[in-house]
Every structure is written in structure tokens, then in C-alpha cells.
Write a protein that holds these residues in place. Structure first.
Motif: not given
Length: 355
Positions: A147-153
């Protein structure tokens, strides 16, 4: 166990109802238009802070009322946690254990809600949005850091799109290209790993339906396999500048649902499409149950009679009844289910009439 108490006020046509559901199978019986689907929709809203029927949450408020209120008590190991949503025309307030929640992902991490309904075939027939949503749901619960990686993306994509619209230099846009390529590798690897581990569960269920072809689910990552993302971004930069947004990248990913080398949807009937899509969701739940401890899953099954013949319906409901999750299933009448496994294993039955 997932939901041990459900309280609904002024949601759709439901003025007020309070249920103490079974931890396994709950059958909800009533005529068309009585409020069965609205009951499922309220549960879905508690887990996702959105509806599966409309993007306009204000339309879910009972006509003539200022707001709706949803509350559920969820059993977590030896404790119970209360979650609640109050929604008026201006917005929603979410509480978890009497504390204000900052975003809806906090709900999803407590209550993983999945649905199989007459629209399930859209995952096969329509655009990539439905397939991405299927994939994101599974990856979110299996890989918590995703979730955090996708938010950053998504933040980087927003910055690159803004740079394109502002007409910034190639050097400035290249900075965002590099950042996007780096996080895209992380996101794409997690997605590919997830689909790889999901495939054996999918195979297991498809083999139980002789009329269905073998199906492979693969990731279309959102840019050409012959290029790195950084190269693909550079090649599409002129087009991106003209249109003001990024055309390639993990946000354009899709699932390829293949029977051999062709798209499964091109060789199967509408009923088979529904069966395949439903099996994909069941396989996803089975994988999650076996992989993750402490995630409560609620499966909503609404109106399976639509375009599913008796054989498909019986097989599918048998698969559903085997899952070690909490299930809410609707029917116009109990006999319409046509599945002895469900009739014998039903722990709770609720009758809905005029909301």
C-alpha cells in the motif's frame, strides 16, 4: 471470526436493523427489492468506505434522512473492535475503536470484504479497472508494505503529470522518470509474485468444473516488455506532453486472463465468464486464508441465479461453503439456491422484507 454484530441506520431502504451473524454462513432471504442487496452493500461499505453499486455515497442515505450510520463489532482474537461510519451529504467520518480513522485503508486492513454478484463478469469483459481492482485487493492483504509503495508510485505519477502540463524541461521530467521507474520495479515485482502464488489455487478450482478451459492469469505490466520503463517513458514523452498525462507505467497495468494463447473471454459464454471470475475471487480468498493470519475476511454473495445454470450454481456454492470465512449470501427463497451443502451448513438465516 469477522463481524459479530452489525447495526444499520438509514442506509438505502433500511431504516434500522441490528444483526448478530454467524461466524460462517448467513443466508439472507427476501423478495426482489426488499433490501437484501442493500444489507450486503452496508457490509461492503464498512470494509471499503465505498459502495459496489454507485460512486455517489450521498445517494445511499435513506430518503428524508440527514445521514446514515453503520456500525460493526469485529472479533479479533480475544478482543472485539468497533468500527463505524457516519455519512452525510458533505462527507464521511470513520471511527475505529472510538478513534477517528485517517483513511479508508485502515478499515480494509481490519475487514477484508470481497463480493461475488451479477456484475462479476465485468472483470472478464470490460476494461482493466475491474481487473486491477481484483489484483490490488489481493496484493494489499497479502503484502502489507504494498500500500505504501503504491501510494508513493501514485504521488510520483502526479508530480510527473504536473511537470508535463507545466511544460518543464526534459531534464526536470527525467528526474520523475527515474523516480517512477525505481518504484515501478518494486510494485511490479510484488504484483507478479502475487499472481504466481495465486495460480495453483485457481487451477485447483477450475479443475472442478469440467466445462471450463484451463486458464492462466498473467500481468501486463503497463509498458512494453522490450523496454525498461525509463526508456518507455522517454519514448512517450512527446505524446505525454501533448496530452498532459503519463501513458505508460504501472498505473496502466492489466491482467491477461488466457485460455491457452487467447483471451478466455473470447471463447467462453457469458455464464462461463461469470463462473471464471467468481472462481478467481474464491481462489484469491483461499490463498489469503492460507497465507495471512489475523485478517478477517467477509465474502458477500448476491443473486447467483443471474445467468448461472443449476450446475454452475451448485458447484460454485459448494466451493463457497468450503471456505473458512464469514459468508453473507442472498436468495429470493431458500430452495432457489439448489445446493444441499449450503442448506445443511447454514448457521443463520435472516428474512428481509421492505427494508
Amino acid at each position: 471470526m469477522a463481524i459479530e454484530l452489525l447495526d444499520i441506520h438509514n442506509f438505502r431502504n433500511i431504516a434500522h436493523t441490528r444483526l448478530s451473524p454467524s461466524p460462517h454462513l448467513n443466508v439472507i432471504v427476501g423478495k426482489n427489492g426488499s433490501g437484501k442487496t442493500s444489507l450486503l452493500e452496508s457490509i461492503y461499505y464498512l470494509g471499503a468506505a465505498r459502495s459496489f453499486r454507485t460512486p455517489h455515497s450521498k445517494h445511499l442515505i435513506k430518503i428524508g434522512e440527514p445521514q446514515f450510520n453503520l456500525y460493526a463489532k469485529i472479533r479479533k482474537l480475544e478482543n472485539s473492535i468497533g468500527i463505524g461510519i457516519c455519512r452525510d451529504p458533505l462527507g464521511a467520518k470513520i471511527k475505529i475503536a472510538n478513534s477517528i480513522a485517517t483513511n479508508s485503508s485502515q478499515l480494509a486492513s481490519l475487514l477484508a470484504v470481497q463480493i461475488i454478484n451479477p456484475d462479476v463478469h465485468k472483470m472478464m469483459e470490460e476494461g482493466p479497472r475491474h481487473r486491477r481492482r481484483f489484483m490490488e485487493w489481493g496484493v494489499f492483504h497479502v503484502k502489507p508494505h504494498y500500500f505504501l509503495d503504491w501510494q508513493q508510485c501514485r504521488r510520483i505519477l502526479k508530480q510527473r503529470n504536473a511537470a508535463l502540463k507545466q511544460g518543464l524541461s526534459n531534464q526536470e521530467i527525467r528526474y520523475w522518470d527515474e523516480a517512477l521507474a525505481e518504484i515501478a520495479d518494486v510494485v511490479t515485482t510484488v504484483r507478479e509474485d502475487y499472481l504466481q502464488y495465486l495460480q495453483p489455487h485457481l487451477d485447483y478450482y477450475i479443475r472442478r468444473v469440467p466445462s471450463l478451459p484451463e486458464v492462466t492469469v498473467k500481468l501486463d505490466r503497463g509498458w512494453s516488455l522490450q523496454k525498461s520503463l525509463q526508456q518507455a517513458l522517454e519514448d512517450s514523452r512527446d505524446s505525454d506532453r501533448r496530452k498532459g498525462f503519463t501513458h505508460v507505467g504501472p498505473h496502466r497495468a492489466d491482467l491477461q486472463i488466457l485460455a491457452g494463447k487467447v483471451r478466455a473471454k473470447d471463447i467462453v459464454s457469458r455464464g462461463q465468464q461469470k463462473m471464471l471470475a467468481a472462481i478467481m475471487k474464491i481462489a484469491q480468498i483461499k490463498y489469503l486464508v492460507e497465507t495471512e493470519q489475523g485478517v478477517d475476511i467477509v465474502l458477500l454473495v448476491d443473486d447467483l441465479s443471474a445467468e448461472l445454470d443449476t450446475e454452475f450454481r451448485t458447484i460454485l456454492l459448494s466451493m463457497v461453503s468450503e471456505l473458512k470465512v464469514q459468508i453473507f449470501l442472498t436468495a429470493t427463497e431458500l430452495g432457489a439456491l439448489g445446493c444441499d451443502a449450503l442448506n445443511e451448513n447454514s448457521d443463520s438465516m435472516f428474512h428481509v422484507e421492505q427494508g
